[in-house]
Design a protein around this motif. Sequence first.
Motif, mmCIF file in Angstrom:
data_model
loop_
_atom_site.group_PDB
_atom_site.id
_atom_site.type_symbol
_atom_site.label_atom_id
_atom_site.label_comp_id
_atom_site.label_asym_id
_atom_site.label_seq_id
_atom_site.Cartn_x
_atom_site.Cartn_y
_atom_site.Cartn_z
ATOM 1 N N GLN A 247 0.846 -1.211 0.000
ATOM 2 C CA GLN A 247 0.000 0.000 0.000
ATOM 3 C C GLN A 247 0.878 1.258 0.000
ATOM 4 O O GLN A 247 0.607 2.229 -0.696
ATOM 5 N N HIS A 248 1.948 1.212 0.802
ATOM 6 C CA HIS A 248 2.834 2.381 0.915
ATOM 7 C C HIS A 248 3.546 2.627 -0.407
ATOM 8 O O HIS A 248 3.773 3.770 -0.810
ATOM 9 N N ASP A 251 0.971 4.347 -2.829
ATOM 10 C CA ASP A 251 0.680 5.746 -2.533
ATOM 11 C C ASP A 251 1.135 6.073 -1.108
ATOM 12 O O ASP A 251 0.410 5.823 -0.145
ATOM 13 N N SER A 254 -1.272 7.871 1.334
ATOM 14 C CA SER A 254 -2.643 7.366 1.453
ATOM 15 C C SER A 254 -3.146 7.474 2.898
ATOM 16 O O SER A 254 -2.400 7.274 3.857
ATOM 17 N N THR A 255 -4.443 7.781 3.046
ATOM 18 C CA THR A 255 -5.021 7.929 4.394
ATOM 19 C C THR A 255 -5.143 6.571 5.082
ATOM 20 O O THR A 255 -5.137 6.497 6.309
#
Length: 817
Positions: A247-248, A251, A254-255
């Motif tokens: 995920q990192h 983005d 990212s929230t």
Amino acid sequence: IEQPTFPKITEMCVKMIRRVNDEEGIKKLVNETFQKLWFTPTPHHDKEAMTRKILNITDVVAACRDTGYDWFEQLLQNLLKSEEDASYKPVKKACTQLVDNLVEHILKYEESLSDSDNKGVNSGRLVACITTLFLFSKIRPQLMVKHAMTMQPYLTTKCSTQNDFMVICNVAKILELVVPLMEHPSETFLATIEEDLMKLIIKYGMTVVQHCVSCLGAVVNKVTQNYKFVWACFNRYYGALSKLKSQHQEDPNSTILTANKPALLRSLFTVGALCRHFDFDQEDFKGNSKVNIKDKVLELLMYFTKHSDEEVQTKAIIGLGFAFIQHPSLMFEQEVKTLYNSILSDKNCSVNLKIQVLKNLQTYLQEEDTRMQQADRDWKKVAKQEDLKEMGDISSGMSSSIMQLYLKQVLEAFFHTQSSVRHFALNVIALTLNQGLIHPVQCVPYLIAMGTDPEPSMRNKADQQLVEIDKKYAGFIHMKAVAGMKMSYQVQQAINTCPKDPVRGFRHDESSSALCSHLYSMIRGNRQHRRAFLISLLNLFDDTAKTEVNMLLYIADNLACFPYQTQEEPLFIMHHIDITLSVSGSNLLQSFKESMVKDKKKERKPSSDEDTESDSNSGSESESEEEASKPRRLRKRVDSDSDSDEENDINAVMKCLPENSAPLIEFANVSQGILLLLMLKQHLKNLCGFSDSKIQKYSPSESAKVYDKAINRKTGVHFHPKQTLDFLRSDMANSKITEEVKRSIVKQYLDFKLLMEHLDPDEEEEDGEVSASTNARNKAITSLLGGGSPKNNAAETEDDESDGEDRGGGTSGVRRR
């Protein structure tokens, strides 16, 4: 024993027991006292005495909660060791009694807790009881084997306060030591422990996770071999980390990541902790899979060390530290070396990250040490049957190579402004030296420097290491002493919170002891070493040495406050100051003279040139070469001018000053070293009450016995070299030169010239001249040192004369406070 209800008993015990590692006599007393007090079996019917004993022990343990429990372990080991071969073992019997009664006590507390509302007080006592049981288990785990089943339910304590967490952690530590020793424990008991531990690992914070994973490691690896259970837990956190990483990568802003930060921190820590206690590359865990788990974990954790959030970086580094304990070879990986070394050496890097890297190295070395001791104990058990060389060499070779990789950066961390960084760096070095992983000589100057740390605990630890090195390798300390003094100045610079204040070389307390007094006391016993050390310090004041002025002040401070014991020590310094002065002084005058404007030279005075130099007071070292070349007759000529001409002299010299004020500044700088030596000599003379004649008569070649008398120190004599302090505070070396400053430098130059003219003992020896030249010299000294009693000044000058030939060195640190 006689007054068991006396209120100060706990405090008395705490103070006594801390001396358990003192010298032999005290150690023996402490052991005997506590054997009588605690470790003598109590008659079974005397319940009251037993309860008193338990309350006393747990009170002492509770009182030492913040300072650590090493003393208790040491005491217990000493006492149990002393009766190992005896047929009657009272201490062992007493320990069994104590443990059984402590457990009984805890159960009673539990009952009373459920009935009463006053839980705070009792829970503190509960923690102390359980901590005491842990300390017993650490030394003799067999004592607790029969109570393991009783302890297990405490893993399910509801955690609301700090005390509850302490209970859980200590119970986990007890079970970790005890369960592997149980014979045929029941399946349900083991399964319950595993489940309780797993719940705690998933639910609570770092400390609990650490102790519970450690306990789980002991239970699963040594008893149940329930690897699938642990593998499932590992995969849960490892999978979460992999997902967060992808995920990192997609983005970084990212929230989702922000929302998942707690999960990320927990996963980094737990994956590391599990890798510390379980080797997941064994077939028992991963089955037939060809994946290399340790490399995958390394890659994941390394990814998060580059994260923008410092908290995430710290947890990733903690995780790495855990993984390296199971697989030390990972520390040789290039990316790991780059990460560790860049964090340790980068001045702008966060303090938390530096501390964490040092903690990782410390934990690794502690684990290695424990492992080696265990291997040693196991070896002793089988050594009689086996005819093999010592085992464990491979792992010590590994830790030695690892420490050599990171040694330089760890030592450089001694110069950090934060005491916590210095504290962990010192711990790592102490462990490294105790395990013999590196040659100690490279650490000596750093340890000397750390011996000047403002925190007593660190000073003592560094001094202790030096004493150990000195026992094993005589001469190492002396060999690195001067380098250590220079390095201690760097440490003091780093610690100095107010950059405008010059760094001083003594402690600002009632003792006014020199910062390097421990170093001097180690060297002073050997006359040859002591003299070589003092001369090399005095040589730093030589004009050719180009030492910076503040370092000279620092060294002069130390020389002024060293713990001298015999008359020979200060007399030797004063003798050498005289020698240095006669050489450096004439060099200084000569170079000043040469810088003056030529067409005005006939007006007069080489001295004016010198004045100029002295004006500049800030570069004191640089001029000295020129000075040395100045012939003596020049000095005399300068001196012979009468006082009435002084004003004219100053004006004459002022006219001869070159437009470029660099030589003035040079003179001012170089002259600081000479002024410090003058002050130092004066200070030692006042401190020890020496007469001029005594100083003049001293000869370093005389037999040692002549000057072996003890020094009679005067009180209230402080070393305060005002001129040098003013010079440093005003930052004259870098400021603009005004007419007033020029004038003061010229005046200093003329005084200096006068002093040099009357410096030579040969002039003084002629009866007729003594009084005149002494007076002239006294006057010059008074003027140079900014006033002061003429008597002192006279002494100083004479001293100077007698020292005239000692080019040996600059101990110019006398402080008047």
